[in-house]
Write an enzyme that holds these catalytic residues in place. Sequence first.
Site, PDB file in Angstrom:
ATOM      1  N   HIS A 136     145.937  37.680 105.389  1.00 14.32           N
ATOM      2  CA  HIS A 136     146.377  37.154 106.847  1.00 14.32           C
ATOM      3  C   HIS A 136     147.938  37.923 107.442  1.00 14.32           C
ATOM      4  CE1 HIS A 136     142.453  35.856 108.312  1.00 14.32           C
ATOM      5  NE2 HIS A 136     142.633  34.797 106.439  1.00 14.32           N
ATOM      6  N   GLU A 145     148.687  38.210 110.434  1.00 17.15           N
ATOM      7  CA  GLU A 145     148.583  37.295 111.895  1.00 17.15           C
ATOM      8  C   GLU A 145     149.069  36.274 111.185  1.00 17.15           C
ATOM      9  OE1 GLU A 145     146.246  37.550 109.872  1.00 17.15           O
ATOM     10  OE2 GLU A 145     144.881  35.784 110.174  1.00 17.15           O
ATOM     11  N   CYS A 164     140.515  40.128 106.588  1.00 25.57           N
ATOM     12  CA  CYS A 164     140.179  39.150 105.595  1.00 25.57           C
ATOM     13  C   CYS A 164     138.180  39.612 105.663  1.00 25.57           C
ATOM     14  CB  CYS A 164     140.295  37.911 105.860  1.00 25.57           C
ATOM     15  SG  CYS A 164     139.382  36.362 105.026  1.00 25.57           S
TER      16      CYS A 164
END
Length: 232
Positions: free
Chosen positions: A210, A212, A110
């Site tokens: 994202h 994660e 990001c």
Amino acid sequence: MKKIAIASFRRSPSGSAFIYKQDIANEAYTDAIINSGAIPLIVPHLDMEYAEEALDGFSGLLIPGGHDIDPAIYGEKATYSRNYEKSEDLFQIALVKAAMKLNMPILGICRGMQLINTALGGTLYQDIENEYMSNICHTATSTPYRGVHRITIDKSSKLYEILDNDHAMVNSLHHQSIKDLGTGLNAVAAADDGVVEAIEGNGILGVQWHPEAMYSEMAMIFRYFVNEANNA
Ligand code: MN
């Protein structure tokens, strides 16, 4: 085990009696690194002169999500950028340059991808909604854990090998995006509106979404990064 440096996200405190800023990393990043077989350690905000020494003993550098980048860094006046902190940007840019000098793999997520781009001379759209014609919502903040828009991945890219697919559904929590690419970087994935969603360069992988926060679907990105990380 290899150690991965995570550049801290510097935030102002809320609900605290103290005025000090905090250097943090979301647990989703640390979990993703641990679950991929390496030890994550947070590198706090430091003066840029310490960047190279701060990376001593690390095998890879992760620049995570966070604030907008000071547009002065890419030579523009602020239009829609907000909450930026130039010293944080400059330290992270110094980390990126130090990691490149050390041949240390870098993963940007990001803001991290945008930061790498500006570190290498690229520019950003300061607000997709106002500066880029798009019919896709890239600020789907109420659904951070699931894919909300499609990306198309260049079949000649590393990302294509990593995800073994030329399409993916990704979450989207960004209001800025890459305009001009930095030196040595390639755009390797885009949303259907053309917004750059991934970049690659020598030792560099950057993603606009994202991974994660969608680890079960995107674990391969972190496994690749940890695998590429140097044996320090
Ligand atoms: Mn997006």
